[in-house]
Motif scaffolding. Sequence first.
Motif, PDB file in Angstrom:
ATOM      1  N   GLY A  49      18.268  21.122-110.339  1.00  0.00           N
ATOM      2  CA  GLY A  49      17.707  19.968-109.613  1.00  0.00           C
ATOM      3  C   GLY A  49      16.721  20.482-108.567  1.00  0.00           C
ATOM      4  N   ASP A  50      16.591  19.764-107.428  1.00  0.00           N
ATOM      5  CA  ASP A  50      15.620  20.171-106.403  1.00  0.00           C
ATOM      6  C   ASP A  50      16.237  21.047-105.327  1.00  0.00           C
ATOM      7  N   SER A  51      17.542  20.875-105.092  1.00  0.00           N
ATOM      8  CA  SER A  51      18.212  21.579-103.999  1.00  0.00           C
ATOM      9  C   SER A  51      18.986  22.751-104.596  1.00  0.00           C
ATOM     10  N   GLN A  96       3.347  30.674 -97.811  1.00  0.00           N
ATOM     11  CA  GLN A  96       3.886  31.814 -98.553  1.00  0.00           C
ATOM     12  C   GLN A  96       4.191  32.929 -97.571  1.00  0.00           C
ATOM     13  N   GLY A  97       5.299  33.614 -97.774  1.00  0.00           N
ATOM     14  CA  GLY A  97       5.615  34.747 -96.914  1.00  0.00           C
ATOM     15  C   GLY A  97       6.941  35.370 -97.298  1.00  0.00           C
ATOM     16  N   ASP A  98       7.192  36.518 -96.686  1.00  0.00           N
ATOM     17  CA  ASP A  98       8.389  37.307 -96.984  1.00  0.00           C
ATOM     18  C   ASP A  98       9.364  37.191 -95.816  1.00  0.00           C
ATOM     19  N   ALA A  99      10.617  36.899 -96.122  1.00  0.00           N
ATOM     20  CA  ALA A  99      11.648  36.768 -95.083  1.00  0.00           C
ATOM     21  C   ALA A  99      11.781  38.047 -94.254  1.00  0.00           C
ATOM     22  N   GLU A 100      11.391  39.175 -94.855  1.00  0.00           N
ATOM     23  CA  GLU A 100      11.522  40.442 -94.134  1.00  0.00           C
ATOM     24  C   GLU A 100      10.298  40.725 -93.249  1.00  0.00           C
ATOM     25  N   ASP A 149       8.333  30.617 -98.124  1.00  0.00           N
ATOM     26  CA  ASP A 149       8.948  31.095 -99.369  1.00  0.00           C
ATOM     27  C   ASP A 149       8.056  32.151 -99.999  1.00  0.00           C
ATOM     28  N   TYR A 150       8.685  33.079-100.722  1.00  0.00           N
ATOM     29  CA  TYR A 150       7.941  34.158-101.376  1.00  0.00           C
ATOM     30  C   TYR A 150       7.066  33.627-102.520  1.00  0.00           C
ATOM     31  N   GLY A 151       7.510  32.535-103.143  1.00  0.00           N
ATOM     32  CA  GLY A 151       6.805  32.029-104.330  1.00  0.00           C
ATOM     33  C   GLY A 151       5.685  31.077-103.968  1.00  0.00           C
ATOM     34  N   ALA A 175      12.905  30.915 -96.876  1.00  0.00           N
ATOM     35  CA  ALA A 175      13.174  30.784 -98.314  1.00  0.00           C
ATOM     36  C   ALA A 175      13.400  29.309 -98.639  1.00  0.00           C
ATOM     37  N   SER A 176      12.368  28.525 -98.416  1.00  0.00           N
ATOM     38  CA  SER A 176      12.464  27.063 -98.450  1.00  0.00           C
ATOM     39  C   SER A 176      12.444  26.473 -99.857  1.00  0.00           C
ATOM     40  N   GLY A 177      12.274  27.281-100.889  1.00  0.00           N
ATOM     41  CA  GLY A 177      12.359  26.808-102.279  1.00  0.00           C
ATOM     42  C   GLY A 177      11.412  25.656-102.543  1.00  0.00           C
ATOM     43  N   GLN A 178      11.940  24.581-103.157  1.00  0.00           N
ATOM     44  CA  GLN A 178      11.108  23.420-103.520  1.00  0.00           C
ATOM     45  C   GLN A 178      10.924  22.458-102.350  1.00  0.00           C
TER      46      GLN A 178
HETATM   47  C1  LIG Z   1      18.531  30.063-104.298  1.00  0.00           C
HETATM   48  S1  LIG Z   1      16.898  29.661-103.832  1.00  0.00           S
HETATM   49  C2  LIG Z   1      17.208  28.712-102.341  1.00  0.00           C
HETATM   50  C3  LIG Z   1      16.058  27.804-101.991  1.00  0.00           C
HETATM   51  C4  LIG Z   1      16.311  26.826-100.832  1.00  0.00           C
HETATM   52  N1  LIG Z   1      16.701  27.538 -99.620  1.00  0.00           N
HETATM   53  C5  LIG Z   1      17.379  25.820-101.223  1.00  0.00           C
HETATM   54  O1  LIG Z   1      18.516  25.957-100.762  1.00  0.00           O
HETATM   55  O2  LIG Z   1      17.058  24.895-102.011  1.00  0.00           O
HETATM   56  C6  LIG Z   1      16.284  31.205-103.202  1.00  0.00           C
HETATM   57  C7  LIG Z   1      14.856  31.121-102.683  1.00  0.00           C
HETATM   58  O3  LIG Z   1      14.593  32.325-101.967  1.00  0.00           O
HETATM   59  C8  LIG Z   1      13.228  32.655-102.153  1.00  0.00           C
HETATM   60  N2  LIG Z   1      13.089  34.077-101.780  1.00  0.00           N
HETATM   61  C9  LIG Z   1      13.676  35.152-102.356  1.00  0.00           C
HETATM   62  N3  LIG Z   1      13.350  36.284-101.702  1.00  0.00           N
HETATM   63  C10 LIG Z   1      12.550  35.899-100.677  1.00  0.00           C
HETATM   64  C11 LIG Z   1      11.909  36.621 -99.630  1.00  0.00           C
HETATM   65  N4  LIG Z   1      12.019  37.952 -99.523  1.00  0.00           N
HETATM   66  N5  LIG Z   1      11.166  35.931 -98.747  1.00  0.00           N
HETATM   67  C12 LIG Z   1      11.023  34.572 -98.842  1.00  0.00           C
HETATM   68  N6  LIG Z   1      11.618  33.850 -99.816  1.00  0.00           N
HETATM   69  C13 LIG Z   1      12.370  34.506-100.712  1.00  0.00           C
HETATM   70  C14 LIG Z   1      12.992  32.363-103.614  1.00  0.00           C
HETATM   71  O4  LIG Z   1      11.624  32.254-103.907  1.00  0.00           O
HETATM   72  C15 LIG Z   1      13.775  31.042-103.751  1.00  0.00           C
HETATM   73  O5  LIG Z   1      12.923  29.937-103.498  1.00  0.00           O
END
Ligand SMILES: C[S@@+](CC[C@H](N)C(=O)[O-])C[C@H]1O[C@@H](n2cnc3c(N)ncnc32)[C@H](O)[C@@H]1O
Length: 272
Positions: A34-36, A112-116, A86-88, A64-67
Amino acid sequence: MDSKVDALGVADTTELKSCCATVYQSEWARVILGDSFHPGGLALTEHLGATIGLAPGQRLLDVASGQGASAIRLAERFGCTIVGVDYGDESVRNATAAATAAGVGQLVTFQQGDAERLPVADGSFDAVICECAFCTFPDKPTAASEFMRVLKPGGRVGLSDLTRSGAIPTDLQGLLAWIACIADAQPLDEYARYLREAGLTVNLVEAHDDALAAMVREIQGKLLGAEIMVKLKKIDLPPTVDFDQAKRMARAAAEAVQAKHFGYAVLTATKP
Ligand SMILES: C[S@@+](CC[C@H](N)C(=O)[O-])C[C@H]1O[C@@H](n2cnc3c(N)ncnc32)[C@H](O)[C@@H]1O
């Protein structure tokens, strides 16, 4: 490189993060999840938002905000301003379109960005959330330090993630299991330790194991449904989707959750 990452058959941690982002921005992830993309869905997100005291006018970072479903719901419910990272990049585009469609585009933006290495300034947020993603970050101490860096003094962290007790069963190791948040899930105390070692004060730890059990059951049902739809040519999924492997992993995960080897938890912490 970390020997755990080395064993996954990816070249480096950059490739691991890209693989993870690619899976979660695929049609396949939406069909199955789904979306979440976390146990407990948006109800648990709202609970997390209430627990960290979100309110109108505050600035929240969703790592890591996903969709974008969580950020959109939190803006609707609490009226705060939210930046999702989010990385994607396709996830970022989808989330941006979803926020506009939901009428909260003035409150919610994604980048777009990296959590680290979060692409935001020091001390610029009242709160940070990270749902079901911290366990996939290869360098967890650095990600926790980033939460600390971007918060204002007194700012709060709300983390929800998969927990494990004991060793990871062999069936649940490997790249797909890592991406599915399983292979590097940490014991609850370890998550608290990462936050504390980054300088945060841990306030609350809550178990939400039933939410994980329900999600795994739902995924098993959706996998069967998706397989039938693909056979009937009602939906198109990439030929790389291996239903047998996914069903095996879901079965092993259901058994491990039932045996209490995995759970789901919420932790909150404050920047002194
Ligand atoms: C399980 S999903 C969770 C998405 C959202 N937080 C949710 O609960 O619906 C994991 C997410 O982490 C993102 N992700 C993974 N590694 C990441 C990183 N190093 N930096 C930013 N986002 C990252 C992925 O692209 C993906 O969208």
